[in-house]
Write a protein that holds these residues in place. Structure first.
Motif, PDB file in Angstrom:
ATOM      1  N   VAL A  68     141.609  11.075  82.555  1.00 52.52           N
ATOM      2  CA  VAL A  68     142.710  11.145  83.518  1.00 52.52           C
ATOM      3  C   VAL A  68     143.328  12.537  83.486  1.00 52.52           C
ATOM      4  N   GLY A  69     143.474  13.102  82.305  1.00 47.40           N
ATOM      5  CA  GLY A  69     144.041  14.453  82.178  1.00 47.40           C
ATOM      6  C   GLY A  69     143.232  15.494  82.927  1.00 47.40           C
ATOM      7  N   GLN A  70     141.918  15.392  82.878  1.00 49.04           N
ATOM      8  CA  GLN A  70     141.064  16.336  83.599  1.00 49.04           C
ATOM      9  C   GLN A  70     141.208  16.168  85.107  1.00 49.04           C
ATOM     10  N   VAL A  71     141.357  14.944  85.568  1.00 43.81           N
ATOM     11  CA  VAL A  71     141.589  14.694  86.995  1.00 43.81           C
ATOM     12  C   VAL A  71     142.923  15.325  87.398  1.00 43.81           C
ATOM     13  N   ASP A  73     144.381  17.849  85.991  1.00 48.57           N
ATOM     14  CA  ASP A  73     144.205  19.316  85.986  1.00 48.57           C
ATOM     15  C   ASP A  73     143.659  19.790  87.335  1.00 48.57           C
ATOM     16  N   ILE A  74     142.675  19.059  87.841  1.00 50.63           N
ATOM     17  CA  ILE A  74     142.061  19.417  89.118  1.00 50.63           C
ATOM     18  C   ILE A  74     143.071  19.273  90.256  1.00 50.63           C
ATOM     19  N   LEU A  75     143.795  18.173  90.263  1.00 47.54           N
ATOM     20  CA  LEU A  75     144.781  17.948  91.308  1.00 47.54           C
ATOM     21  C   LEU A  75     145.895  18.991  91.270  1.00 47.54           C
ATOM     22  N   GLU A  76     146.287  19.402  90.078  1.00 46.39           N
ATOM     23  CA  GLU A  76     147.306  20.442  89.955  1.00 46.39           C
ATOM     24  C   GLU A  76     146.815  21.773  90.506  1.00 46.39           C
ATOM     25  N   GLY A  77     145.531  22.019  90.377  1.00 46.18           N
ATOM     26  CA  GLY A  77     144.950  23.268  90.843  1.00 46.18           C
ATOM     27  C   GLY A  77     144.782  23.362  92.348  1.00 46.18           C
ATOM     28  N   LEU A  78     144.960  22.256  93.058  1.00 45.44           N
ATOM     29  CA  LEU A  78     144.783  22.270  94.509  1.00 45.44           C
ATOM     30  C   LEU A  78     145.986  22.881  95.202  1.00 45.44           C
TER      31      LEU A  78
END
Length: 78
Positions: A68-71, A73-78
Motif C-alpha cells: 500500500v505504501g508503494q501505491v 508513493d506513486i499517487l503522491e508523485g502524480l
C-alpha cells in the motif's frame, strides 16, 4: 492531496471494490499476500483510481508496487 488523504481514499476504494476492511489497509500491507488483491483486481483498482483522480495512470507505473505504501508513493508523485 496529503498522503493521509490519499491513504483514506485508497482504503475507501479497496473497501468498496473488494470488501477489504479499511483497518487492514496499512502502509506496509502487501497487496497480494495481505489484502488478497490479484493482478485482475489491480487493473480494476487502477481504472477506479484513474476515474477518481483524473490523472494519467498507466499499468506500468504500478508494475513494481507490492505494498500500500508503494501505491501511495506513486499517487503522491502524480
Amino acid at each position: 492531496m496529503t498522503r493521509q488523504e490519499l491513504h483514506q481514499q485508497l482504503a475507501s476504494t479497496l473497501e468498496e471494490l473488494f470488501d477489504t476492511p479499511a483497518a487492514e489497509v496499512t502502509e506496509d500491507a502487501k497487496l497480494y499476500e495481505d489484502l488478497d488483491i490479484d493482478s485482475i483486481d489491480t487493473m480494476d483498482l487502477l481504472l477506479e483510481l484513474k476515474q477518481q483522480r483524473g490523472d494519467k495512470i498507466s499499468p506500468e507505473m504500478f508494475r513494481d508496487a507490492r505494498t500500500v505504501g508503494q501505491v501511495l508513493d506513486i499517487l503522491e508523485g502524480l
